[in-house]
Design a protein around this motif. Sequence first.
Motif, short mmCIF file in Angstrom:
data_model
loop_
_atom_site.label_atom_id
_atom_site.label_comp_id
_atom_site.label_asym_id
_atom_site.label_seq_id
_atom_site.Cartn_x
_atom_site.Cartn_y
_atom_site.Cartn_z
N THR A 32 0.83 -1.21 0.00
CA THR A 32 0.00 0.00 0.00
C THR A 32 0.86 1.26 0.00
OG1 THR A 32 -1.85 -1.09 1.12
CG2 THR A 32 -1.71 1.30 1.33
N LEU A 33 1.92 1.25 0.80
CA LEU A 33 2.83 2.40 0.86
C LEU A 33 3.48 2.64 -0.50
CD1 LEU A 33 4.23 4.60 2.51
CD2 LEU A 33 5.96 2.91 3.17
N LEU A 34 3.92 1.56 -1.14
CA LEU A 34 4.50 1.68 -2.48
C LEU A 34 3.46 2.20 -3.47
CD1 LEU A 34 6.63 -1.60 -2.74
CD2 LEU A 34 7.44 0.72 -2.28
N GLY A 35 2.24 1.68 -3.36
CA GLY A 35 1.18 2.12 -4.26
C GLY A 35 0.85 3.58 -4.11
N SER A 36 0.81 4.06 -2.86
CA SER A 36 0.49 5.48 -2.62
C SER A 36 1.59 6.41 -3.11
CB SER A 36 0.22 5.72 -1.14
OG SER A 36 1.40 5.50 -0.38
N SER A 37 2.82 5.90 -3.17
CA SER A 37 3.95 6.74 -3.57
C SER A 37 3.95 7.04 -5.07
CB SER A 37 5.27 6.06 -3.19
OG SER A 37 5.45 4.86 -3.93
N ILE A 38 3.19 6.28 -5.87
CA ILE A 38 3.17 6.55 -7.32
C ILE A 38 2.25 7.72 -7.65
CG2 ILE A 38 3.69 4.15 -7.85
CD1 ILE A 38 0.79 3.78 -8.68
N GLY A 39 1.51 8.21 -6.67
CA GLY A 39 0.68 9.39 -6.88
C GLY A 39 -0.69 9.06 -7.43
N LEU A 96 -4.78 5.91 -10.54
CA LEU A 96 -5.91 5.86 -11.46
C LEU A 96 -5.59 5.03 -12.70
CD1 LEU A 96 -7.20 9.55 -11.24
CD2 LEU A 96 -8.29 7.51 -10.31
N ARG A 97 -4.37 5.18 -13.23
CA ARG A 97 -3.98 4.35 -14.38
C ARG A 97 -3.96 2.88 -14.00
NH1 ARG A 97 -0.49 8.83 -15.73
NH2 ARG A 97 1.18 7.95 -14.45
N ALA A 98 -3.44 2.61 -12.79
CA ALA A 98 -3.41 1.23 -12.31
C ALA A 98 -4.82 0.68 -12.12
CB ALA A 98 -2.64 1.16 -10.98
#
Length: 366
Positions: A128-135, A140-142
């Motif tokens: 989750t932390l890694l996911g939140s870091s992509i902005g 949204l693209r993911a």
Amino acid sequence: MSSRWISTLTVPLFFIGSHCSIIFLLFPRAVLHTTKYGHWEPAIMYMLIELILMVILLKGLNKAGNMDYADLLLPLGRWVSSALLLPLILYILLIGIMAIRGFAELMIIVFVVRSPLISILILLCFITLLGSSIGPRGILRASTLLSFLHFPALLFALLGCTVNARFTNIYPLVNTSFDFMQHLEFLVPLFSICPFILLGMLPPVIKVQMKPLLITMIPLTLLYVVIIYIPMLIFGVNAATLMNFPLVTSIDTVNLTWSIFNRISLFYAVALLAFVLLITSYALWASSVLVHKMMPGWKESYIRPILCLLVCVASAMIPNWSSYVKIYTTDIWFRLSIFLIIPIAVYLRGGFIQRAYRKKVFKNDA
């Protein structure tokens, strides 16, 4: 043309994925406890409530322009904005906590029976932390990619349940008395409509159009009804009501000999994992942005890990499934206050900003 089509679908797909991360685990159980028959009626009512609240919220956001919750509410002053934004931040974090803790329970059932809960929670929080870091744009693209990959798997798992369904269990179909509205249990499943609150962080990132989201409510309503009736059609109302995981248990009963997998619940669990990580990553990003805008001196890159640690600790502090379910019955009034106050505050604030802008334009023209 294709890129425009994808961009139009981005927010609706994110909206559907956010619902999927929440409703598949606890929603069927919660609705089964609201009434003894005619379960489609409360399900549609929840969708109507979300529709009304979403329209109020989106109208306010559209009036204000490209502003999120913080941009809208911080000019109201320190005390008023804090009274509105702090509970909102806590609730967005609570969405992440409950999503991660609920899916960790599912992972133990479907994937890793003997793994300790804390190790699963740490792994999910780290992702989750890694996911939140992509902005937000990356999330949204993911969400668009994950939707195209995992919706078919999710639908396959649900359709597979029709093999064991006894369609006579659907009766009686109508509850003309609507007596379920007189009980507190009717309010518990309203946790499922929380994704509309998350839309308030999107305007600075992407334009949120109302029409596609209104259309999205149609398949969502069908999905709400289907996941309630699948356990009823397989086990009957009385047996399904006694289960902790009625939908998961229903999917686990299906044995398709032609499938390369022994259990189609694997399709369900993998698809659900994608959507849970999606909403928790977004919730962590959104809450960290709100905290940063309230406290500009705090770096967002430091806020995210601290909030992620808070989510992990809070998830680990929920000792068992009974305590998890109890949280949804004890936070009803906190949840309802967020659902009511935030959209109304955004609508009023958006209207004020729109009127001020029109006056300014009128003065300049004069």
